[in-house]
Motif scaffolding. Structure first.
Motif, mmCIF file in Angstrom:
data_model
loop_
_atom_site.group_PDB
_atom_site.id
_atom_site.type_symbol
_atom_site.label_atom_id
_atom_site.label_comp_id
_atom_site.label_asym_id
_atom_site.label_seq_id
_atom_site.Cartn_x
_atom_site.Cartn_y
_atom_site.Cartn_z
ATOM 1 N N ASP A 65 -5.713 8.191 10.350
ATOM 2 C CA ASP A 65 -7.026 7.544 10.353
ATOM 3 C C ASP A 65 -7.420 7.114 11.760
ATOM 4 O O ASP A 65 -8.574 7.300 12.186
ATOM 5 C CB ASP A 65 -7.023 6.333 9.421
ATOM 6 C CG ASP A 65 -7.012 6.709 7.951
ATOM 7 O OD1 ASP A 65 -7.273 7.891 7.639
ATOM 8 O OD2 ASP A 65 -6.726 5.825 7.117
ATOM 9 N N THR A 94 -10.616 8.921 13.094
ATOM 10 C CA THR A 94 -11.826 8.092 12.956
ATOM 11 C C THR A 94 -11.871 6.910 13.911
ATOM 12 O O THR A 94 -12.908 6.268 14.040
ATOM 13 C CB THR A 94 -11.962 7.541 11.517
ATOM 14 O OG1 THR A 94 -10.963 6.528 11.296
ATOM 15 C CG2 THR A 94 -11.793 8.649 10.482
ATOM 16 N N ARG A 151 -0.571 7.793 7.165
ATOM 17 C CA ARG A 151 -2.003 7.741 6.875
ATOM 18 C C ARG A 151 -2.746 6.899 7.899
ATOM 19 O O ARG A 151 -3.842 7.257 8.356
ATOM 20 C CB ARG A 151 -2.239 7.165 5.478
ATOM 21 C CG ARG A 151 -3.631 7.459 4.927
ATOM 22 C CD ARG A 151 -3.985 6.557 3.762
ATOM 23 N NE ARG A 151 -4.427 5.237 4.248
ATOM 24 C CZ ARG A 151 -4.693 4.204 3.451
ATOM 25 N NH1 ARG A 151 -4.510 4.310 2.151
ATOM 26 N NH2 ARG A 151 -5.106 3.064 3.957
ATOM 27 N N ILE A 152 -2.147 5.754 8.284
ATOM 28 C CA ILE A 152 -2.770 4.888 9.286
ATOM 29 C C ILE A 152 -2.979 5.639 10.596
ATOM 30 O O ILE A 152 -4.059 5.596 11.202
ATOM 31 C CB ILE A 152 -1.909 3.629 9.517
ATOM 32 C CG1 ILE A 152 -1.982 2.700 8.295
ATOM 33 C CG2 ILE A 152 -2.347 2.886 10.775
ATOM 34 C CD1 ILE A 152 -0.963 1.580 8.320
ATOM 35 N N ALA A 172 0.834 -1.209 0.000
ATOM 36 C CA ALA A 172 0.000 0.000 0.000
ATOM 37 C C ALA A 172 0.864 1.253 0.000
ATOM 38 O O ALA A 172 0.551 2.243 -0.670
ATOM 39 C CB ALA A 172 -0.928 -0.009 1.216
ATOM 40 N N ALA A 176 -10.273 4.138 13.438
ATOM 41 C CA ALA A 176 -10.107 2.873 12.722
ATOM 42 C C ALA A 176 -9.188 3.066 11.521
ATOM 43 O O ALA A 176 -8.933 4.195 11.088
ATOM 44 C CB ALA A 176 -11.465 2.351 12.251
ATOM 45 N N THR A 177 -8.703 1.957 10.995
ATOM 46 C CA THR A 177 -7.904 1.962 9.770
ATOM 47 C C THR A 177 -8.287 0.766 8.928
ATOM 48 O O THR A 177 -8.710 -0.272 9.458
ATOM 49 C CB THR A 177 -6.393 1.911 10.084
ATOM 50 O OG1 THR A 177 -5.653 1.791 8.866
ATOM 51 C CG2 THR A 177 -6.047 0.718 10.968
ATOM 52 N N ASP A 178 -8.129 0.908 7.618
ATOM 53 C CA ASP A 178 -8.439 -0.211 6.726
ATOM 54 C C ASP A 178 -7.235 -1.130 6.506
ATOM 55 O O ASP A 178 -7.304 -2.085 5.743
ATOM 56 C CB ASP A 178 -8.951 0.298 5.371
ATOM 57 C CG ASP A 178 -7.945 1.189 4.652
ATOM 58 O OD1 ASP A 178 -6.868 1.465 5.225
ATOM 59 O OD2 ASP A 178 -8.237 1.617 3.512
ATOM 60 N N MET A 179 -6.123 -0.850 7.183
ATOM 61 C CA MET A 179 -4.923 -1.668 7.040
ATOM 62 C C MET A 179 -4.824 -2.680 8.186
ATOM 63 O O MET A 179 -5.247 -2.399 9.308
ATOM 64 C CB MET A 179 -3.668 -0.785 7.025
ATOM 65 C CG MET A 179 -3.603 0.203 5.875
ATOM 66 S SD MET A 179 -3.717 -0.570 4.238
ATOM 67 C CE MET A 179 -2.286 -1.657 4.265
ATOM 68 N N PRO A 180 -4.263 -3.862 7.911
ATOM 69 C CA PRO A 180 -4.157 -4.908 8.947
ATOM 70 C C PRO A 180 -2.986 -4.656 9.892
ATOM 71 O O PRO A 180 -1.861 -5.088 9.655
ATOM 72 C CB PRO A 180 -3.941 -6.181 8.119
ATOM 73 C CG PRO A 180 -3.232 -5.718 6.881
ATOM 74 C CD PRO A 180 -3.777 -4.350 6.592
#
Length: 387
Positions: free
Chosen positions: A352, A356, A348-349, A68, A358-362
């Motif tokens: 986020d 927010t 970015r993580i 990413a 939360a993050t969309d990354m694992p």
């Protein structure tokens, strides 16, 4: 200094690439950040590494983040208004012998089993065509053709400059002494007074364990000092970055003709004094590896050497995420000498998570709790480094 200038929505401790990247992404989200840096931005690991934009040979937990982040690197000029010296010529980990071949092919099978295709086998013949000056005894290797390299100091300054242009504030030459929550907000006590914010991010690099300990989260961080050498200019002979397999090596030729040599060999370090001393015996071993792989390098002239100070974790993957003790505190440190490529995505993580929740990354493998979790004791380590 007024009370208004001593507060922010988020205080970031540490102005390296990850701290500056987080400041930038927060600014893009409309959140004011104050970055407090005890030296100057890019003084230690972020500004003095080899600049590898590397997905090759990453720890499996890091692969999704690395891929990413590489996508962000492809558009780095759009993100920070500077190309950061980005050059995309691939990275290759070479096999010098049968044991190396076996290790790399095992790695390739693992990657294939996990659905990753960015690492590929390259034959000895193709490798010799690509790099004619490499030793003809080479037996192939693993290549990530879309990998790259960039200028680390230029990159870190570009993130700082862009973040500042969007409203982030940077306070350099100010040392953080204590970070504590007073029940309402975070109080960051420094040698230049106290600063406050409702949220705080620990990006303190080799000193990050001291911040974590103040929050009741002790971690087994080791301060390390990877060494680098650079030669005088040479005629062009190399485009991709070359990494070793059985022997430590990171090797690339820059556009100005100089050759950068690393591989994770470590200097002596005193993090309290912010002092390093090169280990010339270890550097000589690295030079032998270079000359074995590139015989013409016997005529190269070393111009200078240096070492930065970096944080290494026992499992050699970073701490990324929310504090285990405080909802409004966050960590991003311990990149173990391979964090440069991850800088854009980690910023970015963190933005986020802060904005927010939360993050969309694992990022579960990077939680700080793993160091008090016995089930994580056998986590495999990644020995590859960007230096």
């Amino acid at each position: 200094m007024t009370g208004a200038t001593r507060s922010a929505q988020v205080i970031i401790i540490g102005g390296g690439l990850h701290g500056s990247s987080a400041a930038l992404h927060l600014a893009r989200a409309g959140v004011s950040a104050l970055v407090i840096e005890k030296n100057y931005v890019g003084r230690h690991a972020s500004g003095v590494n080899a600049g590898g934009v590397r997905t090759l040979s990453r720890h499996l937990a890091e692969v999704p983040l690395a891929l990413a982040s590489r996508e962000l690197w492809y558009r780095i000029g759009e993100l920070v208004d500077d190309d950061c010296g980005f050059e995309q010529h691939g990275q290759v980990r070479v096999a010098e012998n049968a044991a190396d071949v076996q290790a790399l092919q095992a790695r390739l099978r693992t990657m294939t089993d996990h659905g990753y295709t960015h690492e590929q086998w390259i034959s000895a013949e193709e490798l010799l065509d690509m790099i004619p000056m490499i030793a003809p005894s080479i037996q192939g290797g693993l290549i990530a053709r879309e990998d790259a390299a960039a200028d680390p100091y230029r990159t870190t300054l570009a993130f700082r400059s862009k973040a500042a242009s969007l409203g982030a504030r940077f306070l350099e030459g100010v040392r953080v002494d204590r970070v504590a929550h007073d029940g309402v907000q975070w109080r960051v006590e420094t040698d230049a007074g106290t600063y406050t914010a409702p949220q705080v991010l620990n990006c303190a690099g080799a000193w990050a364990d001291r911040i974590a300990a103040q929050w009741g989260e002790p971690v087994p961080l080791l301060a390390i000092s990877p060494m680098m050498l650079v030669t005088l200019r040479m005629d062009h002979f190399l485009d991709p970055v070359v990494l070793g397999t059985g022997r430590a090596l990171s090797f690339k030729q820059r556009t100005n003709g100089t050759v950068l040599i690393g591989g994770g060999r470590r200097a002596w370090v005193d993090r309290d004094a912010e002092w390093t001393e090169l280990d010339f015996r270890s550097l000589a071993e690295g030079a032998r590896t270079v000359c074995d792989l590139f015989p013409h390098m016997r005529d190269a002239i070393v111009n200078r050497g240096w070492a930065g100070i970096e944080a290494a974790m026992p499992d050699e993957i970073p701490v990324i995420g929310r504090s285990s003790r405080h909802e409004t505190a966050f960590h991003a440190f311990g990149f173990s000498a391979h964090g440069f490529e991850l800088g854009p995505i980690v910023g970015r993580i963190m933005a986020d998570l802060i904005t927010t929740g939360a993050t969309d990354m694992p990022i579960e493998p990077f939680r700080i709790e793993r160091f008090s979790d016995a089930s994580m004791a056998s986590t495999p380590s990644a020995k590859e480094q960007d230096v």
